[in-house]
Design an enzyme around this catalytic site. Sequence first.
Site, PDB file in Angstrom:
ATOM      1  N   HIS A  35      47.532  69.317  19.233  1.00 40.80           N
ATOM      2  CA  HIS A  35      47.773  69.062  17.702  1.00 40.80           C
ATOM      3  C   HIS A  35      49.254  69.422  17.736  1.00 40.80           C
ATOM      4  O   HIS A  35      49.383  70.797  17.525  1.00 40.80           O
ATOM      5  CB  HIS A  35      47.064  69.223  16.832  1.00 40.80           C
ATOM      6  CG  HIS A  35      45.535  68.632  17.052  1.00 40.80           C
ATOM      7  ND1 HIS A  35      44.758  69.417  17.923  1.00 40.80           N
ATOM      8  CD2 HIS A  35      45.059  67.562  16.695  1.00 40.80           C
ATOM      9  CE1 HIS A  35      43.356  68.526  18.085  1.00 40.80           C
ATOM     10  NE2 HIS A  35      43.520  67.709  16.990  1.00 40.80           N
ATOM     11  N   LYS A  54      43.096  64.305  24.273  1.00 44.07           N
ATOM     12  CA  LYS A  54      43.672  63.812  22.957  1.00 44.07           C
ATOM     13  C   LYS A  54      45.013  64.439  22.354  1.00 44.07           C
ATOM     14  O   LYS A  54      45.102  65.781  22.762  1.00 44.07           O
ATOM     15  CB  LYS A  54      42.510  64.100  22.090  1.00 44.07           C
ATOM     16  CG  LYS A  54      42.530  63.903  20.577  1.00 44.07           C
ATOM     17  CD  LYS A  54      41.647  64.155  19.745  1.00 44.07           C
ATOM     18  CE  LYS A  54      41.959  64.226  18.322  1.00 44.07           C
ATOM     19  NZ  LYS A  54      41.166  64.863  17.116  1.00 44.07           N
TER      20      LYS A  54
END
Length: 233
Positions: free
Chosen positions: A127, A154
């Site tokens: 992230h 991700k």
Amino acid sequence: MTARTSVKARRPLPRLVGVICSRDDLRFAIRMRNPPDLFELRLDRLVGIVSELENKLSMLPAPLIITARHPREGGANSLSIKQRRELLSRFLPRARYVDVELRSAEALASLLEIARRRNVRRILSFHNFSSTPSMRSLRARARAAKSCGADIFKVATRTDTPAQLARLLDFIANKDVDLAVSAMGIGKLGAISRIELLRRGSVLSYAHLGRARIIAGQPSLRDIRRWTSSVGR
């Protein structure tokens, strides 16, 4: 219609993930008649109701992704690595997936190995809430996730500008590693990023459950269902 076109048209739809961040989210999820494919338990945000959560897991109508987010990647309550490991270990027997940040993969290697032995699929995540890194940087992180045994990489990055969005779209279209990717944008172009990334093969799409979103640009479950109805058509 050519064989190539036919295969593309039959691309599986992304799996929808409803994010549970609070007691209200939990209560709402339990009552859902049309649940998403998966629920993500944000254990860093649910740490104050762990016992209640544990007692109600069997009432949730979809399998679980568990995560206890690192404080530097959006995690709440400034949890230590020890606290995060304990939370993940406690809920691992009930999980279909476990999500660990790539930066934490070494520190949580033993937990990831236990997950592998129990057939709990592993999501390694990255992230960046301030920008979208270069294609070279994103590819390097995807390769690192693959080397750590990820089933899915991700990536969630800032997409306030067309250039940032273009880098993220370029990455998912031209990744150089054989690994499923779940990609999403955050910020001003977050919504449009998710539509375009779904069309390009992002395998998981995360949504809030109609309550207050915790990430700028995060869509609702209703939004994503509307978008995915046209994916692949």
